[in-house]
Design a protein around this motif. Structure first.
Motif, short mmCIF file in Angstrom:
data_model
loop_
_atom_site.label_atom_id
_atom_site.label_comp_id
_atom_site.label_asym_id
_atom_site.label_seq_id
_atom_site.Cartn_x
_atom_site.Cartn_y
_atom_site.Cartn_z
N ILE A 105 36.68 38.69 -43.07
CA ILE A 105 35.39 38.19 -43.54
C ILE A 105 35.37 36.68 -43.32
O ILE A 105 36.20 35.95 -43.88
N ASN A 106 34.42 36.25 -42.48
CA ASN A 106 34.33 34.82 -42.14
C ASN A 106 35.67 34.26 -41.69
O ASN A 106 36.12 33.20 -42.15
N HIS A 113 33.92 37.37 -51.65
CA HIS A 113 32.70 37.85 -51.01
C HIS A 113 32.24 39.17 -51.62
O HIS A 113 33.04 40.05 -51.93
N GLU A 151 27.36 42.20 -45.36
CA GLU A 151 27.11 41.27 -46.44
C GLU A 151 26.24 41.97 -47.49
O GLU A 151 25.39 42.81 -47.16
N TYR A 196 30.44 42.09 -41.45
CA TYR A 196 31.69 41.36 -41.53
C TYR A 196 32.78 41.99 -40.67
O TYR A 196 33.46 41.32 -39.91
N LYS A 199 33.52 43.61 -54.38
CA LYS A 199 34.09 42.27 -54.26
C LYS A 199 35.35 42.32 -53.40
O LYS A 199 36.30 43.04 -53.72
N CYS A 253 30.27 42.61 -50.88
CA CYS A 253 30.00 43.41 -49.69
C CYS A 253 29.22 44.67 -50.02
O CYS A 253 29.28 45.20 -51.14
#
Length: 216
Positions: free
Chosen positions: A5-6, A37, A90, A72, A33, A39
């Motif tokens: 994620i990112n 983040h 997201e 993601y 969670k 989701c």
């Protein structure tokens, strides 16, 4: 499983089916969670060959597009010996357009048009068209941006629309009535219109319908 994620790796342990939601489509759970983040997770238990928009999901993974939910990561796993696919989106807070219209909320038609057109532009430029065009698949988040959902049902542009592949009849049937009854193309069939062109006509129809018939 490891989820990116990112550009940050996190460990995710699936708790399926505890707390998952089941409808006519594929099971999903939110908000989940992962690290810091939140989701939205969708689980596909059918073969990816039967998911018409699968390659689109893969292409959009980790991309930032304002009017499409960010994907993601995508991960394969097993449940009871069968391969399944987890798609980590997201998590968005807000409501779909159907809820807004039903309640009579004020809708910024310029923002709606710009948002949906922006999403369609990304989908079309990726070689797909949006099959299930309807208010339930258009989402307004807390920032006021409009977002297209249900990307896995998108269809390659090489595959023309057919009645068995189209979603809500409210937004494809009137397009063909317009051609047949007003323009005089009596023999036109759904597969005669390219999917991307059909989408643009559906967007025009939606904005007109909301403005004219709902007075919003």
């Amino acid at each position: 499983m490891e989820v990116i994620i990112n550009e940050q790796a996190y460990q995710y342990i699936s708790d399926f089916p505890d707390g998952w939601k089941f409808s006519s489509g594929d099971p999903f759970k939110f908000p989940v969670k992962i690290g810091r983040h939140s989701c939205f997770i969708k689980l596909f238990r059918k073969s990816i060959s039967k998911i018409t928009g699968w390659d689109l999901l893969v292409r959009l993974r980790s991309k930032n597009n304002r009017n499409i939910p960010r994907i993601y990561d995508i991960k394969s796993s097993e449940i009871n010996g069968a391969e399944v696919q987890y798609v980590f989106y997201e998590y968005l807070e807000g409501e779909n357009l159907d809820q807004l219209v039903s309640r009579g909320d004020e809708i910024d038609l310029a923002a709606l048009s710009e948002g949906v057109f922006g999403a369609l532009k990304v989908i079309h430029s990726s070689g797909y068209w949006f099959a299930d065009f309807c208010e339930k698949n258009i989402y307004r988040d807390l920032e006021g941006r409009f977002i297209l959902l249900d990307l896995d049902s998108c269809i390659p542009l090489s595959v023309p629309p057919r009645t068995d592949s189209l979603g809500n009849k409210d937004y494809w049937s009137p397009v063909f009535h317009f051609y047949r009854d007003l323009l005089g193309y009596r023999s036109i069939k759904t597969e005669d219109l390219p999917g991307n062109f059909l989408n643009l006509l559906q967007l025009y129809l939606m904005v007109f319908r909301i403005h004219k018939f709902y007075g919003l």
